[in-house]
Design an enzyme around this catalytic site. Sequence first.
Site, mmCIF file in Angstrom:
data_model
loop_
_atom_site.group_PDB
_atom_site.id
_atom_site.type_symbol
_atom_site.label_atom_id
_atom_site.label_comp_id
_atom_site.label_asym_id
_atom_site.label_seq_id
_atom_site.Cartn_x
_atom_site.Cartn_y
_atom_site.Cartn_z
ATOM 1 N N GLY A 140 0.764 -1.236 0.000
ATOM 2 C CA GLY A 140 0.000 0.000 0.000
ATOM 3 C C GLY A 140 0.789 1.276 0.000
ATOM 4 O O GLY A 140 0.211 2.360 -0.192
ATOM 5 N N GLU B 159 4.163 -6.424 2.163
ATOM 6 C CA GLU B 159 4.053 -6.875 0.765
ATOM 7 C C GLU B 159 3.988 -5.690 -0.189
ATOM 8 O O GLU B 159 2.962 -5.461 -0.835
ATOM 9 C CB GLU B 159 2.749 -7.669 0.571
ATOM 10 C CG GLU B 159 2.609 -8.894 1.395
ATOM 11 C CD GLU B 159 1.168 -9.335 1.541
ATOM 12 O OE1 GLU B 159 0.959 -10.488 1.939
ATOM 13 O OE2 GLU B 159 0.246 -8.533 1.283
ATOM 14 N N PRO B 160 5.061 -4.915 -0.299
ATOM 15 C CA PRO B 160 5.007 -3.799 -1.240
ATOM 16 C C PRO B 160 4.961 -4.273 -2.684
ATOM 17 O O PRO B 160 5.656 -5.228 -3.047
ATOM 18 C CB PRO B 160 6.322 -3.047 -0.960
ATOM 19 C CG PRO B 160 7.241 -4.087 -0.399
ATOM 20 C CD PRO B 160 6.366 -5.053 0.367
ATOM 21 N N ARG C 5 3.604 -1.665 -5.573
ATOM 22 C CA ARG C 5 3.835 -0.393 -6.256
ATOM 23 C C ARG C 5 5.172 0.243 -5.870
ATOM 24 O O ARG C 5 5.901 0.743 -6.723
ATOM 25 C CB ARG C 5 2.700 0.576 -5.888
ATOM 26 C CG ARG C 5 2.704 1.882 -6.674
ATOM 27 C CD ARG C 5 1.690 2.854 -6.066
ATOM 28 N NE ARG C 5 0.392 2.276 -5.833
ATOM 29 C CZ ARG C 5 -0.589 2.213 -6.734
ATOM 30 N NH1 ARG C 5 -0.425 2.728 -7.910
ATOM 31 N NH2 ARG C 5 -1.743 1.635 -6.422
ATOM 32 N N ARG D 177 -4.852 3.123 -15.687
ATOM 33 C CA ARG D 177 -4.973 3.825 -14.404
ATOM 34 C C ARG D 177 -5.603 5.213 -14.501
ATOM 35 O O ARG D 177 -6.422 5.573 -13.657
ATOM 36 C CB ARG D 177 -3.613 3.890 -13.686
ATOM 37 C CG ARG D 177 -3.095 2.515 -13.245
ATOM 38 C CD ARG D 177 -1.877 2.606 -12.326
ATOM 39 N NE ARG D 177 -2.220 3.212 -11.051
ATOM 40 C CZ ARG D 177 -1.942 4.455 -10.707
ATOM 41 N NH1 ARG D 177 -1.300 5.264 -11.541
ATOM 42 N NH2 ARG D 177 -2.308 4.927 -9.541
ATOM 43 N N TYR E 121 -8.742 5.428 -12.108
ATOM 44 C CA TYR E 121 -8.571 6.166 -10.845
ATOM 45 C C TYR E 121 -8.303 7.650 -11.049
ATOM 46 O O TYR E 121 -7.904 8.333 -10.106
ATOM 47 C CB TYR E 121 -7.384 5.603 -10.041
ATOM 48 C CG TYR E 121 -7.236 4.101 -10.013
ATOM 49 C CD1 TYR E 121 -8.242 3.291 -9.473
ATOM 50 C CD2 TYR E 121 -6.084 3.484 -10.487
ATOM 51 C CE1 TYR E 121 -8.090 1.916 -9.437
ATOM 52 C CE2 TYR E 121 -5.931 2.107 -10.445
ATOM 53 C CZ TYR E 121 -6.940 1.330 -9.924
ATOM 54 O OH TYR E 121 -6.779 -0.024 -9.877
ATOM 55 N N CYS F 205 -11.026 3.703 -29.228
ATOM 56 C CA CYS F 205 -12.242 4.333 -29.750
ATOM 57 C C CYS F 205 -13.119 4.888 -28.653
ATOM 58 O O CYS F 205 -14.302 4.524 -28.572
ATOM 59 C CB CYS F 205 -12.998 3.330 -30.586
ATOM 60 S SG CYS F 205 -12.007 2.795 -31.968
ATOM 61 N N GLU F 206 -12.558 5.667 -27.767
ATOM 62 C CA GLU F 206 -13.413 6.392 -26.835
ATOM 63 C C GLU F 206 -12.707 7.633 -26.306
ATOM 64 O O GLU F 206 -11.485 7.662 -26.193
ATOM 65 C CB GLU F 206 -13.920 5.503 -25.708
ATOM 66 C CG GLU F 206 -12.910 4.723 -24.944
ATOM 67 C CD GLU F 206 -13.619 3.840 -23.913
ATOM 68 O OE1 GLU F 206 -13.967 4.368 -22.861
ATOM 69 O OE2 GLU F 206 -13.822 2.636 -24.187
ATOM 70 N N TYR G 167 1.025 -1.761 -12.063
ATOM 71 C CA TYR G 167 -0.380 -1.708 -12.487
ATOM 72 C C TYR G 167 -0.531 -1.051 -13.863
ATOM 73 O O TYR G 167 -1.540 -0.423 -14.147
ATOM 74 C CB TYR G 167 -1.253 -1.004 -11.428
ATOM 75 C CG TYR G 167 -1.093 -1.635 -10.057
ATOM 76 C CD1 TYR G 167 -1.624 -2.884 -9.790
ATOM 77 C CD2 TYR G 167 -0.359 -1.007 -9.050
ATOM 78 C CE1 TYR G 167 -1.446 -3.498 -8.559
ATOM 79 C CE2 TYR G 167 -0.171 -1.612 -7.815
ATOM 80 C CZ TYR G 167 -0.719 -2.851 -7.578
ATOM 81 O OH TYR G 167 -0.535 -3.450 -6.357
#
Length: 401
Positions: free
Chosen positions: A220, A259-260, A262, A299, A303, A330-331, A360
């Site tokens: 986290g 548990e890193p 990122r 991402r 987010y 296409c958006e 990620y």
Amino acid sequence: VGGVELETLAAEFGTPLFVYDEAHLRSRCRESVSAFGDGVAYAAKAFLCQEMARLVEAERMRLDVATGGELHVALHAGFPAEGIIFHGNNKSEDELRQALAAKVGRIVIDSFDELERLERLIQPTRPQPVWIRVTPGIEAHTHTSVRTGGEDSKFGFGLAAGAAAEAVQRIERNPNLALVGLHMHIGSQIFETTPFEQAIAVMAELLLPLGLPELCVGGGLGVAYVEGEVAPGITEWGRRVKAAAQAAGIPESVKISAEPGRAIAATAALTVYQVGTIKHVPGIRTYVAVDGGMSDNPRPVLYESGYEAFLPRAAGARRELAARVVGKHCESGDILVSDAWLPEDVMPGDLLATPVTGAYGYAMASTYNKVPRPAVVFVANGQARLVVRRETYGDLVALDF
Ligand SMILES: Cc1ncc(COP(=O)(O)O)c(C=O)c1O
């Protein structure tokens, strides 16, 4: 990066391209081991391929996997099963069977239904070491999609209504399961250490009377993506976690791990794209379209994450053009950098790089619009090696009948 020009890499491997600085990955792993000791795990979900699993093993970290697929990749790469921690909020019977057969080091029990499945599948050969995932009821200040430590969560056993205590009793009655620790994971991209400290104090209340030898504080830890953001380093995080454990009365004999994901992978990589189309909308904005997009980095869409962008041919140039870096999908939501600053002379054909895409990014990549997924290279000492090849049009039909 790693002693190689990005232009050289783009010419050799094409674009979009994920470029990892191997020395950076290794130094974050070493920092984790020195901050937490030898039980610390890398969270594979941030970025996993076989070479990454091998690097993690070489750096003496354990590996957190969250699905049968991640477990398969790790085992296929030769990662030792005893170093694997198996997570997931909805592990299937097949996944549990796979984990038991491989003899993974820890299974982290997440629900009563899963416990029931495990009780049914476990053979009385040797007790399987397990942890219980507990939601300590602490809300970290981060995006709602990556907040996981509150009571209102799909993950783990809550404390307030006694679910965690009930799970402990049930596991302790089963001679084939060895409860050796508790686990928490309060969220991702967290910039402060206070929520970890608060959660550790809560976890200690359950841990201490049980006399369990292990506590994992999850991952986290956040990283800075854009100018002005500041995140604590792994060393500082470890120091605060250890101090909080001591303050909560947890004896030194208890192994505190983490548990890193990122914090190890994100800043180790950048993505190199090629600019194709530039559209000026007078009085509104400039769009700079590159040859990737939401398929290699979802991402920003998921987010609203921010990134920086620069041109490798002019990395130190003034960036005075306000632009929106978009992809080829296409958006209209296909945005990579909503508010980028680029040199005024950006033009089609330029390479454009977005730093801090190591976590990620590739891990969440898709083939939306049948855009093949990029290649991934590790670069060190002036040498680049391909660790994941670029997907081909052939791959795009490989699963079809
Ligand atoms: C159980 C668990 N551990 C570790 C992590 C890694 O988190 P991060 O990449 O934010 O360090 C996650 C992320 O979702 C997780 O669910």
